[in-house]
Design a protein around this motif. Structure first.
Motif, short mmCIF file in Angstrom:
data_model
loop_
_atom_site.label_atom_id
_atom_site.label_comp_id
_atom_site.label_asym_id
_atom_site.label_seq_id
_atom_site.Cartn_x
_atom_site.Cartn_y
_atom_site.Cartn_z
N LEU A 132 -43.82 47.14 99.90
CA LEU A 132 -43.77 46.41 101.16
C LEU A 132 -43.30 47.31 102.29
CD1 LEU A 132 -42.26 42.89 100.32
CD2 LEU A 132 -44.55 43.40 101.14
N LYS A 133 -42.31 48.14 102.02
CA LYS A 133 -41.79 49.03 103.05
C LYS A 133 -42.86 50.01 103.52
CE LYS A 133 -38.01 52.27 103.98
NZ LYS A 133 -36.81 52.93 103.40
N ALA A 134 -43.56 50.62 102.58
CA ALA A 134 -44.61 51.58 102.94
C ALA A 134 -45.74 50.90 103.70
CB ALA A 134 -45.14 52.26 101.68
N TYR A 135 -46.13 49.71 103.24
CA TYR A 135 -47.21 49.00 103.92
C TYR A 135 -46.81 48.64 105.35
CZ TYR A 135 -50.17 45.18 105.42
OH TYR A 135 -51.00 44.38 106.18
N ARG A 136 -45.62 48.12 105.55
CA ARG A 136 -45.21 47.68 106.88
C ARG A 136 -45.03 48.85 107.84
NH1 ARG A 136 -41.33 42.42 105.41
NH2 ARG A 136 -43.09 41.21 104.60
N GLU A 137 -44.61 49.97 107.31
CA GLU A 137 -44.51 51.15 108.16
C GLU A 137 -45.87 51.63 108.62
OE1 GLU A 137 -42.29 53.87 105.78
OE2 GLU A 137 -40.32 53.06 106.38
N SER A 138 -46.91 51.27 107.87
CA SER A 138 -48.27 51.68 108.24
C SER A 138 -48.97 50.63 109.12
CB SER A 138 -49.12 51.89 106.98
OG SER A 138 -49.42 50.66 106.33
N ARG A 139 -48.31 49.50 109.39
CA ARG A 139 -48.92 48.42 110.17
C ARG A 139 -47.96 47.99 111.28
NH1 ARG A 139 -52.54 50.08 107.56
NH2 ARG A 139 -54.12 48.89 106.35
N LYS A 140 -47.66 48.91 112.18
CA LYS A 140 -46.72 48.63 113.26
C LYS A 140 -47.22 47.57 114.23
CE LYS A 140 -43.49 51.62 112.12
NZ LYS A 140 -42.14 51.17 111.68
N LEU A 246 -51.05 36.00 95.87
CA LEU A 246 -51.12 36.19 94.42
C LEU A 246 -51.52 37.62 94.09
CD1 LEU A 246 -52.88 32.88 93.26
CD2 LEU A 246 -50.44 33.40 93.32
N THR A 247 -52.46 38.17 94.85
CA THR A 247 -52.89 39.54 94.63
C THR A 247 -51.79 40.53 94.97
OG1 THR A 247 -55.20 38.96 95.09
CG2 THR A 247 -54.61 41.29 95.25
N GLN A 248 -51.07 40.28 96.07
CA GLN A 248 -49.97 41.17 96.44
C GLN A 248 -48.93 41.25 95.33
OE1 GLN A 248 -48.48 40.93 100.72
NE2 GLN A 248 -49.89 39.19 100.67
N PHE A 249 -48.52 40.09 94.82
CA PHE A 249 -47.51 40.07 93.77
C PHE A 249 -48.01 40.75 92.49
CE2 PHE A 249 -44.51 36.38 95.16
CZ PHE A 249 -44.28 37.05 96.34
N GLU A 250 -49.27 40.51 92.17
CA GLU A 250 -49.85 41.15 90.98
C GLU A 250 -49.83 42.66 91.12
OE1 GLU A 250 -54.24 41.70 88.91
OE2 GLU A 250 -53.93 40.03 90.28
N CYS A 251 -50.20 43.15 92.30
CA CYS A 251 -50.23 44.60 92.52
C CYS A 251 -48.83 45.20 92.54
CB CYS A 251 -50.95 44.91 93.83
SG CYS A 251 -52.73 44.56 93.80
N MET A 252 -47.90 44.51 93.19
CA MET A 252 -46.52 45.00 93.24
C MET A 252 -45.95 45.15 91.84
SD MET A 252 -45.12 42.82 96.51
CE MET A 252 -43.40 43.35 96.39
N ASN A 253 -46.32 44.23 90.96
CA ASN A 253 -45.84 44.31 89.57
C ASN A 253 -46.33 45.57 88.87
OD1 ASN A 253 -44.37 42.68 87.48
ND2 ASN A 253 -46.31 42.94 86.40
N LYS A 254 -47.47 46.10 89.34
CA LYS A 254 -48.04 47.31 88.74
C LYS A 254 -47.64 48.58 89.49
CE LYS A 254 -52.14 44.83 87.10
NZ LYS A 254 -53.62 44.69 87.22
N LEU A 255 -47.08 48.42 90.69
CA LEU A 255 -46.81 49.59 91.53
C LEU A 255 -45.33 49.96 91.62
CD1 LEU A 255 -49.17 48.68 94.53
CD2 LEU A 255 -49.55 50.50 92.86
N GLU A 256 -44.45 48.96 91.55
CA GLU A 256 -43.03 49.23 91.76
C GLU A 256 -42.41 49.94 90.56
OE1 GLU A 256 -41.36 48.98 94.38
OE2 GLU A 256 -42.32 47.49 95.68
N ALA A 257 -41.59 50.93 90.84
CA ALA A 257 -40.95 51.70 89.78
C ALA A 257 -40.00 50.86 88.96
CB ALA A 257 -40.20 52.90 90.39
N PHE A 258 -39.33 49.88 89.61
CA PHE A 258 -38.36 49.06 88.86
C PHE A 258 -39.03 48.16 87.84
CE2 PHE A 258 -39.04 46.53 92.78
CZ PHE A 258 -39.49 45.35 92.23
#
Length: 524
Positions: A132-140, A246-258
């Motif tokens: 989310l942080k990286a995405y929001r920094e790219s969408r000022k 739903l897609t955002q949460f699904e992707c975050m589950n596959k992208l976040e290191a934690f």
């Protein structure tokens, strides 16, 4: 030394009971505090070292992530709760993890959770949503501020203080009680239309998504998106928002290191990252369209009664937030509310369907206060519906929608007898603590009555589904009101049944039912 200090604490307390009330207070506090601190120092000195905490094999670079990797791992990443239970059985109540570069510890005791949350510092630092942080920094153009879900430290605290009075004060939320029931009634009507010849709905979850978004958009934007209309188009704003979240949460589950993943997306745009960005763009575009419409209505209203303002408008009218901060806050609230509340209600209906005696007892309470189906819940009635609230709590105990909590230690701490250094990420799985027989009798049974029994008081940190302290869920009261309105309307109109295989969970960003919510709704 530890024993001597413990005796000293007892003697100090007994001495303080005998001194006059005038001398009680500051003197009492200072003596006990010093002694407790001394005792804590002894415990820290005697604690076992961090590197002796039990652990699975830690490999170079990937650490313990390999345990959930395809082919070489022994666990299914979609069943993290099963992994946690197995690890606890093999290694004990505290486990050392290494998630790539992240030093982490997993704890399974309410006492450790208490130690963690009582010493989280002025600015509690939780896991960072780096996607989310990286995405929001790219969408000022949309996100001129990071928002409550992303910020840490002083920036987070300032935003939290300004927003929580609009969502955590009971009176502020009760203003939406009547309109919330209108949305729930619309879903009840939808259930009548959707049932097949066996009075079943093949999967209730998609309808719960629509209901949840409709409810939260009404509070945040004073807007009915029309999500509960018959034959809703996939291209409608409501459906696009739901599917994108739903897609955002699904992707975050596959992208976040934690989540136990290697974040390759930080090095190059992986397919999952590109899918995440596309879904995030769709959501942001639609959400900010409605937010801007709400802002325009505020300009036209002038000075109005605060009760008539939407959440967004109230925050701006009071000048609590800047326009960018308020816009991002409402966008986050809409996003966070879709899956969390829907899944919670889905599991709640499942437990009531599997426990018909509890459902009947709930029905009796509802009809006691609402003898006619056209009557609405008032604030006094809402306060009195204790069994309804107990049913919700018990479902959250068995199926917490958020699988656990995590904090970065602000200072050295002793957890389960081990010294854990500051800067370590601590994970505490709720699923294990909430069903631990040390804290709950018959822990795997659905027993709402346990919450009405004043003699049965579990450890205060053995059940905190909405978190604790300043980092607790800011939308808790809204979610509780939303769920209560829905549950009361459905149960007084239908007997709910479920006749298929037991429903478990998939471990995602939000715990998800692993089978369709195939309920039968029989008119009462």
């Amino acid at each position: 030394m530890r024993l001597n200090c413990s005796i000293g604490i007892v003697l100090a307390k007994n001495f303080l009971k005998d001194i006059s009330p005038i001398k009680n207070g500051r003197f009492k506090k200072s003596i006990v505090t010093k002694c407790v601190r001394f005792n804590s120092t002894i415990v820290m000195e005697e604690a076992k070292p961090f590197n002796e905490i039990p652990s699975d094999l830690i490999l170079p670079i990937i650490g313990t992530i390999w345990m959930s990797m395809p082919l070489i791992g022994r666990y299914d990443s979609d069943r993290q709760h099963e992994m946690n239970r197995d690890k606890r059985q093999r290694l004990g109540d505290i486990i050392r993890e290494k998630l790539g570069p992240i030093d982490a510890v997993m704890c399974f005791r309410a006492e450790d959770l208490q130690e963690l949350l009582r010493n989280e510092g002025v600015y509690p630092h939780r896991i960072e949503f780096s996607t989310l942080k990286a995405y929001r920094e790219s969408r000022k153009e949309w996100f001129k501020t990071a928002g409550l879900l992303v910020e840490q430290g002083k920036e987070w605290q300032d935003l939290r203080i300004k927003t929580q009075k609009h969502l955590l004060k009971p009176a502020a939320i009760r203003a939406y009680l009547d309109s919330m029931q209108d949305v729930s009634r619309d879903l009840t009507i939808r259930i009548l239309d959707m049932r097949d010849e066996n009075k079943e709905i093949p999967d209730m979850l998609p309808e719960l998504y629509k209901w949840s978004l409709e409810s939260v958009s009404l509070v945040g934007l004073d807007t009915r998106l029309g999500c509960l209309q018959k034959d809703l188009s996939p291209d409608s704003d409501g459906m696009q928002m739901i599917n994108s979240v739903l897609t955002q949460f699904e992707c975050m589950n596959k992208l976040e290191a934690f989540s136990g993943n290697i974040p390759f997306w930080k090095l190059f745009p992986t397919p999952t990252w590109r899918r995440f960005v596309k879904a995030s763009d769709i959501y942001a575009k639609i959400a900010f369209k409605y937010i801007n419409q709400s802002l325009e209505r505020l300009k036209e209203m002038g000075d109005k009664d605060e009760k008539k303002l939407t959440l967004l408008q109230a925050m701006l009218a009071k000048k609590d937030l800047s326009v960018p901060d308020a816009m991002v806050f409402v966008a986050d609230m809409l996003m966070a509310g879709i899956e969390t509340t829907s899944h919670t209600v889905g599991f709640l209906l499942y437990h009531l369907a599997k426990n018909q005696d509890k459902q009947e007892k709930l029905y009796e309470e509802i009809t006691k206060f609402l003898p006619s189906k056209d009557l609405k819940i008032t604030s006094p009635i809402y306060e009195e519906m204790r069994y309804l609230k107990a049913c919700i709590k018990e479902s959250l105990r068995l199926n917490p929608v958020i699988g656990g909590t995590a904090r970065t230690l602000a200072k050295d701490a002793v957890l389960s007898g081990y010294k854990v250094p500051a800067g370590t990420m601590i994970f505490v799985p709720y699923e294990e603590i909430f069903v631990d027989e040390k804290y709950f009798k018959s822990p795997f049974k659905y027993l709402p009555e346990r919450w009405l029994n004043k003699e049965e008081r579990p450890h205060p940190y053995s059940f905190i589904p909405f978190g604790f302290g300043p980092r607790s869920c800011i939308g808790r009261r809204l979610a509780e009101l939303e769920m209560s309105c829905f549950l009361a309307d459905v149960i007084r109109n239908f007997k709910v049944e479920y006749h298929y295989a037991d429903i478990g969970i998939y471990s995602r960003m939000v715990n998800t039912p692993d089978k369709p919510l195939r309920f039968r709704f029989i008119e009462r």
